[in-house]
Design a protein around this motif. Structure first.
Motif, PDB file in Angstrom:
ATOM      1  N   GLU A 189      -9.277  15.505   2.482  1.00 26.90           N
ATOM      2  CA  GLU A 189     -10.637  15.037   2.748  1.00 26.90           C
ATOM      3  C   GLU A 189     -11.223  15.729   3.986  1.00 26.90           C
ATOM      4  N   ILE A 190     -10.413  15.839   5.039  1.00 27.66           N
ATOM      5  CA  ILE A 190     -10.916  16.466   6.273  1.00 27.66           C
ATOM      6  C   ILE A 190     -11.217  17.950   6.019  1.00 27.66           C
ATOM      7  N   LYS A 191     -10.337  18.615   5.256  1.00 30.25           N
ATOM      8  CA  LYS A 191     -10.593  20.034   4.954  1.00 30.25           C
ATOM      9  C   LYS A 191     -11.887  20.193   4.160  1.00 30.25           C
TER      10      LYS A 191
ATOM     11  N   MET B 121     -11.950   9.394  13.213  1.00 28.30           N
ATOM     12  CA  MET B 121     -11.684   9.846  14.590  1.00 28.30           C
ATOM     13  C   MET B 121     -11.145  11.272  14.587  1.00 28.30           C
ATOM     14  N   THR B 122     -10.310  11.584  13.596  1.00 26.00           N
ATOM     15  CA  THR B 122      -9.755  12.942  13.536  1.00 26.00           C
ATOM     16  C   THR B 122     -10.859  13.965  13.265  1.00 26.00           C
ATOM     17  N   VAL B 123     -11.729  13.686  12.279  1.00 24.16           N
ATOM     18  CA  VAL B 123     -12.807  14.668  12.007  1.00 24.16           C
ATOM     19  C   VAL B 123     -13.744  14.768  13.202  1.00 24.16           C
TER      20      VAL B 123
ATOM     21  N   LEU C 105       4.380  14.329  15.783  1.00 24.24           N
ATOM     22  CA  LEU C 105       4.540  12.876  15.594  1.00 24.24           C
ATOM     23  C   LEU C 105       3.237  12.123  15.336  1.00 24.24           C
ATOM     24  N   THR C 106       2.134  12.851  15.122  1.00 22.68           N
ATOM     25  CA  THR C 106       0.853  12.148  14.957  1.00 22.68           C
ATOM     26  C   THR C 106       0.871  11.190  13.780  1.00 22.68           C
ATOM     27  N   PHE C 107       1.579  11.550  12.735  1.00 18.01           N
ATOM     28  CA  PHE C 107       1.623  10.674  11.561  1.00 18.01           C
ATOM     29  C   PHE C 107       2.899   9.846  11.539  1.00 18.01           C
ATOM     30  N   GLY C 108       3.558   9.699  12.687  1.00 15.61           N
ATOM     31  CA  GLY C 108       4.788   8.919  12.741  1.00 15.61           C
ATOM     32  C   GLY C 108       5.962   9.720  12.222  1.00 15.61           C
ATOM     33  N   LEU C 109       7.008   9.004  11.840  1.00 19.45           N
ATOM     34  CA  LEU C 109       8.243   9.662  11.425  1.00 19.45           C
ATOM     35  C   LEU C 109       9.051   8.697  10.566  1.00 19.45           C
ATOM     36  N   GLY C 110       9.826   9.274   9.646  1.00 16.82           N
ATOM     37  CA  GLY C 110      10.754   8.436   8.874  1.00 16.82           C
ATOM     38  C   GLY C 110      10.080   7.719   7.717  1.00 16.82           C
ATOM     39  N   ARG C 111      10.708   6.605   7.307  1.00 15.95           N
ATOM     40  CA  ARG C 111      10.272   5.948   6.062  1.00 15.95           C
ATOM     41  C   ARG C 111       8.845   5.396   6.135  1.00 15.95           C
ATOM     42  N   HIS C 112       8.336   5.134   7.346  1.00 16.59           N
ATOM     43  CA  HIS C 112       6.970   4.614   7.454  1.00 16.59           C
ATOM     44  C   HIS C 112       5.954   5.659   7.900  1.00 16.59           C
ATOM     45  N   ALA C 113       6.370   6.913   7.930  1.00 17.14           N
ATOM     46  CA  ALA C 113       5.396   7.964   8.289  1.00 17.14           C
ATOM     47  C   ALA C 113       4.199   7.836   7.365  1.00 17.14           C
ATOM     48  N   CYS C 114       3.022   8.128   7.902  1.00 18.76           N
ATOM     49  CA  CYS C 114       1.776   7.862   7.164  1.00 18.76           C
ATOM     50  C   CYS C 114       1.795   8.437   5.743  1.00 18.76           C
ATOM     51  N   PRO C 115       1.746   7.574   4.725  1.00 21.99           N
ATOM     52  CA  PRO C 115       1.743   8.083   3.356  1.00 21.99           C
ATOM     53  C   PRO C 115       0.380   8.644   2.948  1.00 21.99           C
TER      54      PRO C 115
ATOM     55  N   LEU D 124       0.797  -1.231   0.000  1.00 28.22           N
ATOM     56  CA  LEU D 124       0.000   0.000   0.000  1.00 28.22           C
ATOM     57  C   LEU D 124       0.828   1.279   0.000  1.00 28.22           C
ATOM     58  N   PRO D 125       1.839   1.382   0.881  1.00 25.59           N
ATOM     59  CA  PRO D 125       2.562   2.657   0.915  1.00 25.59           C
ATOM     60  C   PRO D 125       3.103   3.046  -0.456  1.00 25.59           C
ATOM     61  N   HIS D 126       3.593   2.042  -1.189  1.00 25.47           N
ATOM     62  CA  HIS D 126       4.148   2.359  -2.508  1.00 25.47           C
ATOM     63  C   HIS D 126       3.074   2.900  -3.449  1.00 25.47           C
ATOM     64  N   THR D 127       1.921   2.219  -3.481  1.00 28.27           N
ATOM     65  CA  THR D 127       0.853   2.674  -4.391  1.00 28.27           C
ATOM     66  C   THR D 127       0.344   4.056  -3.979  1.00 28.27           C
ATOM     67  N   ILE D 128       0.267   4.272  -2.673  1.00 28.95           N
ATOM     68  CA  ILE D 128      -0.212   5.596  -2.214  1.00 28.95           C
ATOM     69  C   ILE D 128       0.773   6.680  -2.655  1.00 28.95           C
ATOM     70  N   LYS D 129       2.082   6.394  -2.453  1.00 25.99           N
ATOM     71  CA  LYS D 129       3.081   7.424  -2.796  1.00 25.99           C
ATOM     72  C   LYS D 129       3.204   7.599  -4.307  1.00 25.99           C
TER      73      LYS D 129
ATOM     74  N   ILE E  39     -12.545   7.338  -4.150  1.00 22.70           N
ATOM     75  CA  ILE E  39     -11.192   7.300  -4.721  1.00 22.70           C
ATOM     76  C   ILE E  39     -10.617   5.884  -4.640  1.00 22.70           C
ATOM     77  N   PHE E  40     -11.024   5.128  -3.627  1.00 22.72           N
ATOM     78  CA  PHE E  40     -10.439   3.795  -3.460  1.00 22.72           C
ATOM     79  C   PHE E  40     -11.023   2.775  -4.443  1.00 22.72           C
ATOM     80  N   ILE E  41     -12.385   2.793  -4.606  1.00 19.02           N
ATOM     81  CA  ILE E  41     -12.963   1.746  -5.471  1.00 19.02           C
ATOM     82  C   ILE E  41     -13.966   2.277  -6.502  1.00 19.02           C
TER      83      ILE E  41
HETATM   84  C1  HEM Z   1      -5.926  11.533  10.030  1.00 19.19           C
HETATM   85  C2  HEM Z   1      -5.834  10.332   9.539  1.00 19.19           C
HETATM   86  C3  HEM Z   1      -4.652   9.423   9.706  1.00 19.19           C
HETATM   87  C4  HEM Z   1      -3.805   9.271  10.774  1.00 19.19           C
HETATM   88  C5  HEM Z   1      -3.850   9.997  12.105  1.00 19.19           C
HETATM   89  C6  HEM Z   1      -2.831   8.263  10.401  1.00 19.19           C
HETATM   90  C7  HEM Z   1      -1.787   7.848  11.212  1.00 19.19           C
HETATM   91  C8  HEM Z   1      -0.810   6.940  10.826  1.00 19.19           C
HETATM   92  C9  HEM Z   1       0.311   6.554  11.647  1.00 19.19           C
HETATM   93  C10 HEM Z   1       0.595   7.060  13.061  1.00 19.19           C
HETATM   94  C11 HEM Z   1       1.040   5.659  10.954  1.00 19.19           C
HETATM   95  C12 HEM Z   1       2.326   4.958  11.430  1.00 19.19           C
HETATM   96  C13 HEM Z   1       3.523   5.852  11.105  1.00 19.19           C
HETATM   97  C14 HEM Z   1       4.804   5.513  11.813  1.00 19.19           C
HETATM   98  O1  HEM Z   1       4.803   4.688  12.732  1.00 19.19           O
HETATM   99  O2  HEM Z   1       5.854   6.110  11.477  1.00 19.19           O
HETATM  100  C15 HEM Z   1       0.369   5.452   9.692  1.00 19.19           C
HETATM  101  C16 HEM Z   1       0.793   4.590   8.713  1.00 19.19           C
HETATM  102  C17 HEM Z   1       0.094   4.333   7.553  1.00 19.19           C
HETATM  103  N1  HEM Z   1      -1.020   5.012   7.097  1.00 19.19           N
HETATM  104 FE1  HEM Z   1      -1.982   6.498   8.052  1.00 19.19          FE
HETATM  105  N2  HEM Z   1      -3.109   7.825   9.142  1.00 19.19           N
HETATM  106  C18 HEM Z   1      -4.192   8.507   8.672  1.00 19.19           C
HETATM  107  C19 HEM Z   1      -4.787   8.387   7.434  1.00 19.19           C
HETATM  108  C20 HEM Z   1      -4.401   7.490   6.461  1.00 19.19           C
HETATM  109  C21 HEM Z   1      -5.028   7.364   5.165  1.00 19.19           C
HETATM  110  C22 HEM Z   1      -6.201   8.203   4.671  1.00 19.19           C
HETATM  111  C23 HEM Z   1      -4.364   6.367   4.509  1.00 19.19           C
HETATM  112  C24 HEM Z   1      -4.596   5.844   3.121  1.00 19.19           C
HETATM  113  C25 HEM Z   1      -4.967   6.577   2.107  1.00 19.19           C
HETATM  114  C26 HEM Z   1      -3.311   5.876   5.383  1.00 19.19           C
HETATM  115  C27 HEM Z   1      -2.423   4.879   5.072  1.00 19.19           C
HETATM  116  C28 HEM Z   1      -1.382   4.473   5.887  1.00 19.19           C
HETATM  117  C29 HEM Z   1      -0.479   3.390   5.551  1.00 19.19           C
HETATM  118  C30 HEM Z   1      -0.531   2.516   4.297  1.00 19.19           C
HETATM  119  C31 HEM Z   1       0.453   3.303   6.593  1.00 19.19           C
HETATM  120  C32 HEM Z   1       1.636   2.325   6.710  1.00 19.19           C
HETATM  121  C33 HEM Z   1       2.888   2.984   6.194  1.00 19.19           C
HETATM  122  C34 HEM Z   1       4.043   2.031   5.977  1.00 19.19           C
HETATM  123  O3  HEM Z   1       3.851   0.820   6.147  1.00 19.19           O
HETATM  124  O4  HEM Z   1       5.134   2.486   5.644  1.00 19.19           O
HETATM  125  N3  HEM Z   1      -3.371   6.588   6.556  1.00 19.19           N
HETATM  126  N4  HEM Z   1      -0.745   6.260   9.633  1.00 19.19           N
END
Ligand code: HEM
Length: 548
Positions: free
Chosen positions: A499-501, A322-324, A481-491, A142-147, A199-201
């Protein structure tokens, strides 16, 4: 009568033993002592890391899951300030030892590759994979397709997404000019699932109940199962967890999701093979099919693809909803903010003739700030950057983090740190807006000392620069840090932000929102373990506005 030969032999042996027992006993004692010494003298790789919390492991674990985890992170974080230690230990609901590392090492941690720090293994433990079979690899591609596909296409997709946001809100929210009270959360789940699903399906499927059920309820079921397992003592989990009804339901739900998606994927592939004029749909399901084929060198099985699709709903729908929900609960409790945000949105859309272009979304800076302050103030997880350590490594202060532990960054404590965020206990909707406006960073020349509303607190040096630089909703950094950090930060965060905006813009421009009659305080969030979630049972009031 003589005893039988074997019996007499046994007696002889016993006699010999009795005679020699002092030797036997001392030999045995020496072996046991040797083993014990080996065990006791073996350096404990975690000895240098203090443990926060009091009492036995069981007591500490109970305290953690009871909803008071944040206190433990705060306590550990405070200790880090005056210590040479780079980390502390915390007893969570996991079986594995958890080491919480000082965020000042965040950047060096973020550089470590996956063979040192595994994101997937940590996810598997978090999701109780042993029992729920929710694998960290479930969404490996998934991360690759998203990016590669989703994020670069946002400019093209924004109008499509906006249309579905508007229509799904019309379908789900009260359409009368009378104040109507209702439970918000289930409505938002459906709005987010439909809009994301567009957008997904694609348009034909995103409103079908089978899809909505899988997108919404699978995640809720997984999270409930995980929660119930976490509440059990670790030794009881293998015995009881497989019998939890929520755990037993998961396989059936995965099968239902496959039953729904497999014919759709099969039909798409058939059409592509047979019809030379076939136009493949412009959605995530199609991009995943093509991207996985490229990455693996062959088409994924239809079942695999269906599971990837479930994986994206899993990652996207719950987190976004949950965020909205948090954002709307806060807005409902701050009526004075409504005109400010309404004007911000109106101005941004005016420049683009009402179209939700990337520019318009970027220009909603006050809304962006309000959303980000919600992430800080109501952070969904107490910690971030959860990784399983596969190989020992050394931090720059010389401390070695051993293999086998889970590491984390204490994001909730960073969010509440006055040296990072002045007046951290105050919800300041324009906190990040002011940071963005202050060219030099907080305390810089742009800070307006005369106007308390514009005044930004004085922070110093690198920390201030970093907080300022990461003051957008989608920014990630050691102080964000809500979306993580580094190579796995939420893509998916760029998609989520848009979408939220859009949801918030439509809400501000077309609806009035308020707390139930007689209530003025922001609903408290529910906390358990790491998680803090908006209460899904709360009522809000809304009324439709005459077109502005
Ligand atoms: C406000 C909404 C969201 C929050 C708070 C959130 C939060 C996170 C967090 C905390 C991580 C882990 C990052 C890390 O540990 O470094 C993550 C990973 C991920 N998120 Fe999100 N996310 C959100 C929305 C989304 C959406 C909309 C998608 C898809 C379109 C998505 C797809 C992913 C995927 C695929 C990963 C795994 C990344 C990887 O394996 O490298 N997330 N997200």
């Amino acid at each position: 009568m003589h005893p039988p030969e074997s019996a007499s032999q046994a007696v002889t042996l016993a006699q010999e033993l009795v005679e020699r027992w002092p030797y036997a006993a001392s030999a045995t004692a020496a072996i046991v002592a040797g083993l014990l010494a080996q065990y006791l003298l073996k350096p404990d790789p975690l000895a240098g890391f203090p443990i926060v919390g009091k009492g036995s492991v069981h007591k500490r674990r109970k305290y953690f899951v009871s909803g008071r985890a944040r206190e433990l992170y705060f306590e550990g974080y405070r200790q880090l300030y005056n210590a040479t230690n780079a980390a502390f230990r915390i007893t969570t609901s996991r079986e594995t030892e958890v080491v919480v590392i000082d965020p000042k090492y965040a950047k060096e941690l973020a550089k470590l590759p996956d063979n040192f720090l595994s994101f997937n293994k940590a996810v598997e433990e978090t999701m109780q994979e042993k029992f729920t079979h929710v694998s960290g690899n479930g969404g490996a591609y998934l991360p690759h397709t998203i990016k590669a596909n989703l994020t670069p296409a946002l400019g093209r997709l924004n109008p499509v997404l906006a249309k579905e946001v508007r229509e799904s809100m019309e379908l789900e929210l009260p359409q009368t000019s009378e104040w109507t009270e209702f439970i918000l959360s289930p409505k938002l789940y459906r709005i987010v699932a439909m809009a994301s699903g567009r957008i997904f399906i694609g348009a034909e499927l995103c409103r079908q109940e089978e899809y909505l059920d899988a997108a919404i309820n699978y995640t809720i079921e997984v999270m409930t199962a995980v929660f119930l397992i976490q509440m059990m003592p670790t030794w009881l989990r293998p015995i009881l967890a497989p019998w939890i009804p929520h755990v037993r339901k998961l396989e059936k739900q995965r099968q239902r999701a496959k039953d729904f998606l497999v014919p759709i994927i099969t039909a798409r592939r058939k059409a592509a093979a047979e019809d030379p004029n076939y136009q493949p749909p412009d959605d995530m399901l199609q991009w995943m099919d093509d991207d996985l084929t490229k990455q693996q060198g062959k088409r994924p099985t239809v079942e695999d693809l269906a599971i990837q699709q479930l994986g994206i709903s899993f990652a996207a729908i719950h987190t976004t909803t949950m965020t909205v929900t948090n954002v709307i609960y806060t807005l409902a409790s701050m009526p004075e903010l409504v005109p400010v945000l309404r004007e911000d949105v109106r101005q941004a859309l005016e420049e683009t003739d009402g179209e939700f272009t990337s520019l318009a979304l970027q220009n909603m800076k006050k809304l962006d700030s309000f959303m980000k302050e919600n992430l800080r103030f109501y952070s969904m997880s107490a910690s971030s950057f959860q990784r399983k350590v596969l190989q020992p490594f050394q931090l720059s202060n010389g401390q070695v983090i051993p293999a086998g532990v889970i590491i984390e960054l204490p994001s909730c404590a960073v969010n509440a740190d006055a040296s990072v965020f002045p007046d951290p206990e105050k919800f300041d909707p324009m906190r990040y807006y002011k940071l963005r406006q202050s060219k030099e960073g907080p305390g810089g020349d742009e800070a307006d000392e005369a106007d308390p509303d514009k005044k930004v607190a004085k922070l110093s040096g690198a920390k201030a620069a970093e907080v300022t630089a990461s003051s957008q909703f989608v920014s990630v950094s050691p102080s964000s840090l809500t979306f993580g950090l580094g190579r796995h930060a939420c893509p998916g965060r760029f998609f989520a932000a848009n979408e939220i905006k859009m949801i918030m813009s439509v809400m501000l421009m077309h609806y009035d929102i308020a707390l139930p009659e007689g209530e003025t305080a922001r609903f408290p969030n529910l906390t358990f373990g790491h998680t803090s979630a908006p209460d899904p049972k709360r009522l809000v009031r809304m009324r439709k506005l005459a077109d502005m």
